[in-house]
Design a protein around this motif. Structure first.
Motif, PDB file in Angstrom:
ATOM      1  N   UNK A  48       0.749  -1.198  -0.123  1.00  0.00           N
ATOM      2  CA  UNK A  48       0.108  -0.155   0.025  1.00  0.00           C
ATOM      3  C   UNK A  48       0.815   1.300   0.068  1.00  0.00           C
ATOM      4  N   UNK A  49       2.090   1.250   0.689  1.00  0.00           N
ATOM      5  CA  UNK A  49       2.859   2.398   0.691  1.00  0.00           C
ATOM      6  C   UNK A  49       3.406   2.599  -0.787  1.00  0.00           C
ATOM      7  N   UNK A  50       3.710   1.593  -1.538  1.00  0.00           N
ATOM      8  CA  UNK A  50       4.339   1.732  -2.940  1.00  0.00           C
ATOM      9  C   UNK A  50       3.263   2.313  -3.594  1.00  0.00           C
ATOM     10  N   UNK A  51       1.944   1.883  -3.437  1.00  0.00           N
ATOM     11  CA  UNK A  51       0.918   2.234  -4.278  1.00  0.00           C
ATOM     12  C   UNK A  51       0.743   3.818  -4.217  1.00  0.00           C
ATOM     13  N   UNK A  52       0.675   4.475  -2.845  1.00  0.00           N
ATOM     14  CA  UNK A  52       0.446   5.595  -2.366  1.00  0.00           C
ATOM     15  C   UNK A  52       1.647   6.612  -3.152  1.00  0.00           C
ATOM     16  N   UNK A  53       3.059   5.973  -3.049  1.00  0.00           N
ATOM     17  CA  UNK A  53       4.115   6.713  -3.708  1.00  0.00           C
ATOM     18  C   UNK A  53       4.092   6.985  -5.169  1.00  0.00           C
ATOM     19  N   UNK A  54       3.535   5.772  -5.728  1.00  0.00           N
ATOM     20  CA  UNK A  54       3.253   5.585  -7.417  1.00  0.00           C
ATOM     21  C   UNK A  54       2.392   6.544  -7.872  1.00  0.00           C
ATOM     22  N   UNK A  55       1.332   6.723  -7.117  1.00  0.00           N
ATOM     23  CA  UNK A  55       0.262   7.509  -7.489  1.00  0.00           C
ATOM     24  C   UNK A  55       0.663   9.235  -7.131  1.00  0.00           C
TER      25      UNK A  55
END
Length: 215
Positions: A48-55
């Protein structure tokens, strides 16, 4: 001969991918990030951390931290799991077979401790697993192999003797990097995608898996 089995969680034990999609669309749209359901598939299997950073890198926002954004997504997914979560076809039967044959079993998920516990409680399957591994327990989530190596270590089984069930390319890559055998369970709309060729086998659901051929 397989000596232990390790399961991914989202998309393998529970059909939670729609919950993630809905939560991400809701949370990120409120922050001004214009997403489509199709675009959310780009981050399938990520932490989820990587998803937030991605967007955030795609479309930076103001007023809410990445940590707050991550937590908002997690809370929405958790609520959906509690109210709508169901075990995927074949889950309980396979877990029961593994327990009857005394084959060590672990869970290795890129999800948080909160979502792991919520899912296991909702599906009433916590007792089937000898080890429970979530993203907070490793320095790097999938596609790094860390969480699968941790799971094998907790079971006391060599990685080469572990069989993994995964639904995402991210997860399959992690398990293969750990030196494990992988059975892919792609989503129906991705069944023919060439990325799943790196898996050792491919099935449509856990009900298709024949334990006696592997263990």
């Amino acid at each position: 001969m397989v000596k232990a089995v390790i399961f991914d969680m989202d998309g393998v034990l529970i059909d939670s991918e729609p919950f993630w999609q809905q939560a991400e669309l809701s949370v990120f749209s409120q922050l001004g990030v214009k997403l489509t359901a199709e675009q959310t598939k780009q981050t399938a299997g990520m932490t989820t951390q990587a998803v937030a950073d991605f967007w955030y890198q795609h479309s930076p926002w103001q007023g809410q931290s990445l940590a707050e954004t991550e937590e908002a997504v997690i809370q929405q997914v958790g609520q959906a799991i509690v109210t709508q979560g169901l075990a995927k076809k074949g889950v309980h039967t396979l877990l029961q077979q593994l327990r009857q044959r005394q084959i060590p079993t672990a869970l290795a998920t890129n999800s948080s401790q909160f979502l792991m516990d919520t899912t296991l409680q909702t599906l009433a399957i916590h007792h089937y697993f000898d080890a429970h591994c979530c993203v907070e327990m490793v320095s790097k989530g999938k596609p790094a192999p860390d969480i699968y190596l941790l799971a094998a270590g907790k079971l006391g089984i060599a990685p080469a003797d572990c069989l993994v069930f995964e639904d995402s390319y991210t997860g399959i890559s992690a398990a293969k990097a750990a030196g494990m055998t992988v059975v892919a369970i792609p989503a129906a709309d991705e069944w023919h995608h060439e990325k799943f060729a790196i898996a050792d086998a491919k099935i449509r659901c856990l009900s298709e898996f024949q334990l006696t051929r592997w263990c």
